[in-house]
Design an enzyme around this catalytic site. Structure first.
Site, PDB file in Angstrom:
ATOM      1  N   HIS A 179      -6.365   2.157  -0.507  1.00 31.53           N
ATOM      2  CA  HIS A 179      -6.193   2.042   0.951  1.00 31.53           C
ATOM      3  C   HIS A 179      -6.154   3.413   1.614  1.00 31.53           C
ATOM      4  O   HIS A 179      -5.374   3.645   2.552  1.00 31.53           O
ATOM      5  CB  HIS A 179      -4.948   1.223   1.282  1.00 31.53           C
ATOM      6  CG  HIS A 179      -5.182   0.228   2.382  1.00 31.53           C
ATOM      7  ND1 HIS A 179      -4.790   0.439   3.682  1.00 31.53           N
ATOM      8  CD2 HIS A 179      -5.776  -0.986   2.364  1.00 31.53           C
ATOM      9  CE1 HIS A 179      -5.121  -0.593   4.429  1.00 31.53           C
ATOM     10  NE2 HIS A 179      -5.725  -1.476   3.642  1.00 31.53           N
ATOM     11  N   TYR A 208       0.842  -1.199   0.000  1.00 34.75           N
ATOM     12  CA  TYR A 208       0.000   0.000   0.000  1.00 34.75           C
ATOM     13  C   TYR A 208       0.872   1.242   0.000  1.00 34.75           C
ATOM     14  O   TYR A 208       1.762   1.394   0.837  1.00 34.75           O
ATOM     15  CB  TYR A 208      -0.904   0.019   1.230  1.00 34.75           C
ATOM     16  CG  TYR A 208      -1.820  -1.172   1.334  1.00 34.75           C
ATOM     17  CD1 TYR A 208      -2.700  -1.479   0.310  1.00 34.75           C
ATOM     18  CD2 TYR A 208      -1.800  -1.988   2.454  1.00 34.75           C
ATOM     19  CE1 TYR A 208      -3.544  -2.573   0.394  1.00 34.75           C
ATOM     20  CE2 TYR A 208      -2.635  -3.078   2.554  1.00 34.75           C
ATOM     21  CZ  TYR A 208      -3.511  -3.372   1.528  1.00 34.75           C
ATOM     22  OH  TYR A 208      -4.342  -4.458   1.619  1.00 34.75           O
ATOM     23  N   ARG A 216     -17.955  -3.382   0.904  1.00 32.17           N
ATOM     24  CA  ARG A 216     -16.790  -4.217   1.218  1.00 32.17           C
ATOM     25  C   ARG A 216     -16.533  -4.298   2.717  1.00 32.17           C
ATOM     26  O   ARG A 216     -15.398  -4.338   3.169  1.00 32.17           O
ATOM     27  CB  ARG A 216     -15.555  -3.625   0.534  1.00 32.17           C
ATOM     28  CG  ARG A 216     -15.263  -4.281  -0.794  1.00 32.17           C
ATOM     29  CD  ARG A 216     -13.874  -3.958  -1.265  1.00 32.17           C
ATOM     30  NE  ARG A 216     -12.830  -4.241  -0.319  1.00 32.17           N
ATOM     31  CZ  ARG A 216     -12.439  -5.462   0.015  1.00 32.17           C
ATOM     32  NH1 ARG A 216     -13.045  -6.533  -0.481  1.00 32.17           N
ATOM     33  NH2 ARG A 216     -11.465  -5.632   0.880  1.00 32.17           N
ATOM     34  N   ASP A 219      -6.493 -11.299   8.019  1.00 29.71           N
ATOM     35  CA  ASP A 219      -6.971 -10.952   9.348  1.00 29.71           C
ATOM     36  C   ASP A 219      -8.492 -11.069   9.462  1.00 29.71           C
ATOM     37  O   ASP A 219      -9.114 -10.442  10.320  1.00 29.71           O
ATOM     38  CB  ASP A 219      -6.476  -9.579   9.803  1.00 29.71           C
ATOM     39  CG  ASP A 219      -6.841  -8.454   8.861  1.00 29.71           C
ATOM     40  OD1 ASP A 219      -7.386  -8.725   7.785  1.00 29.71           O
ATOM     41  OD2 ASP A 219      -6.565  -7.288   9.204  1.00 29.71           O
ATOM     42  N   GLU A 224     -10.737   0.229  -5.032  1.00 27.71           N
ATOM     43  CA  GLU A 224     -11.129   0.037  -3.632  1.00 27.71           C
ATOM     44  C   GLU A 224     -10.601   1.147  -2.735  1.00 27.71           C
ATOM     45  O   GLU A 224      -9.465   1.595  -2.884  1.00 27.71           O
ATOM     46  CB  GLU A 224     -10.584  -1.312  -3.153  1.00 27.71           C
ATOM     47  CG  GLU A 224     -10.883  -1.627  -1.708  1.00 27.71           C
ATOM     48  CD  GLU A 224     -10.216  -2.919  -1.264  1.00 27.71           C
ATOM     49  OE1 GLU A 224     -10.117  -3.139  -0.047  1.00 27.71           O
ATOM     50  OE2 GLU A 224      -9.785  -3.708  -2.133  1.00 27.71           O
TER      51      GLU A 224
END
Length: 398
Positions: free
Chosen positions: A206, A156, A277, A310, A230
């Protein structure tokens, strides 16, 4: 009436992420359910919320009253819609759905309304140090049967090794937002020309860009026909989605940081995004995710639930049941667990040729080997990747 006899929390770390798994034990011998409550950066806080607050509240309650338990759990603490409490509630909520499926002898997707599809298309993550390396990784996924691939370069925000550190600059994950935008566009251009139009490419900003730079980036990337872009904006900047929508047709996905319904409701109602999302455990479990999917469907918006490492295997199983049921399913993020995870969590969803399949067992179809999990306890540590900084050393949002 079956009642809740115990609520246990399991804290394993079979891979990089610290997981939080909840077991709800019923008054029927041998009948229990599993849920995901994973907030990997604050797992101690979630553990305390479950053990010290939710467990005393839940003991003796009727396991069949999933909706009532969810509603009452959400308001019982008075203050609500935060990631710690939401994840704690999610662990119990998923476990109750798991129990109800086992009681009915049905997979959870049957309880939601049955399948709309036989399997869920997933996307994998292709990263690399330069455009050529990213392209090579995309080809590997295509050869493995994937049709959707997310492309990143250097993580990112991109590579930041060439940044000159200021004197006395603190440690952190440094990046240059505008350099990241320029280099990423070059990378996506290379990948698209190398692999053609048939593969569906995705990219995750991000929240690494300022709002006006995010608008520009969404316009610049439009020509590459992404499946979606995204997290172009942070939750604090949601009004800027209107500017992106007015200026380009790049499909937008948003939501993994959301906790409060007021964060996703306006974006859905105004059709400002194309994919929701959310991290299902962070919004409170299957019960609210079901409601979000139904609302989004009414506005022509698809689901693409958060599914990295995660999210525990139990959380991935919950995602899959929602995916198989939802008429407005889009795509599912997939992290590709190592073998140890499949051993620790029998029934973890499997992906074949780019599709995730259910094992069709009752409930969520997944279990946990608690003895094996105990051998890999969570290790407390300070996250480095979320300590992001701009070139001058000032803090930035991850």
């Amino acid at each position: 009436m079956l009642t809740i006899q115990d609520v246990r929390t399991i804290l394993p770390q079979p891979d990089r992420s610290r997981l939080v798994v909840v077991t709800v034990v019923t008054s029927e011998p041998g009948l229990y359910g599993l849920g995901c409550a994973t907030f990997t950066q604050r797992f101690h806080a979630v553990h305390a919320a479950i053990e010290r607050h939710l467990k005393p509240f839940l003991l003796g309650r009727d396991v069949s009253r999933i909706e009532e338990i969810w509603q009452m759990s959400m308001v019982h603490g008075y203050w609500r819609n935060g990631p710690v409490l939401n994840n704690a509630i999610s662990g119990v909520d998923m476990a109750l759905w798991d129990i109800k499926g086992k009681q009915a002898g049905m997979p959870v997707y049957q309880l939601l309304g049955g399948k709309c599809r036989e399997a869920a298309a997933v996307y994998a993550h292709a990263d690399g140090r330069d455009p050529r390396e990213v392209g090579d990784r995309v080809r590997e996924f295509l050869e493995a049967g994937y049709r959707y691939v997310r492309v990143q370069m250097g993580g990112y925000g991109g590579q930041a090794a060439r940044l000159a550190r200021l004197e006395g600059a603190p440690a952190g994950a440094y990046f240059d937002p505008r350099e990241y935008a320029r280099q990423t566009l070059l990378m996506i251009e290379h990948v698209r020309s190398a692999v053609g139009e048939e593969v569906e490419l995705l990219h995750d900003v991000h929240e690494r860009l300022s709002p006006i730079d995010a608008v520009q980036f969404a316009r610049d990337v439009e020509r590459f026909k992404l499946f979606f872009l995204e997290d172009a904006l942070a939750p604090e900047d949601m009004e800027w989605f209107r500017h992106i929508r007015q200026r380009c047709s790049t499909p937008l996905a948003m939501g993994e940081l959301f906790n409060n319904p007021r964060e996703w409701q306006p974006l859905i109602a105004e059709r400002l995004i194309d994919f929701v999302r959310m991290h299902v455990s962070q919004i409170g479990g299957i019960t609210p995710a079901r409601d979000v999917a139904i609302l989004a469907n009414a506005f022509g918006i698809r689901t693409a639930w958060h599914g990295p490492g995660d999210v525990s295997p139990v959380g991935h199983a919950a995602n899959l049941h929602l995916d198989l049921w939802a008429p407005n399913f889009g795509v599912q993020e997939w992290c590709r667990f190592p073998e140890l995870v499949y051993e620790m969590f029998p029934g973890t969803p499997e992906v074949r040729d780019g599709y995730m399949y259910s094992n069709d067992r009752p409930g969520l179809g997944i279990d946990v080997d608690e003895n094996l999990a105990a051998k890999y306890p969570c290790k407390g540590e300070v996250e480095q990747w979320t300590q992001t900084r701009l070139p001058d050393g000032s803090p930035a949002r991850p």
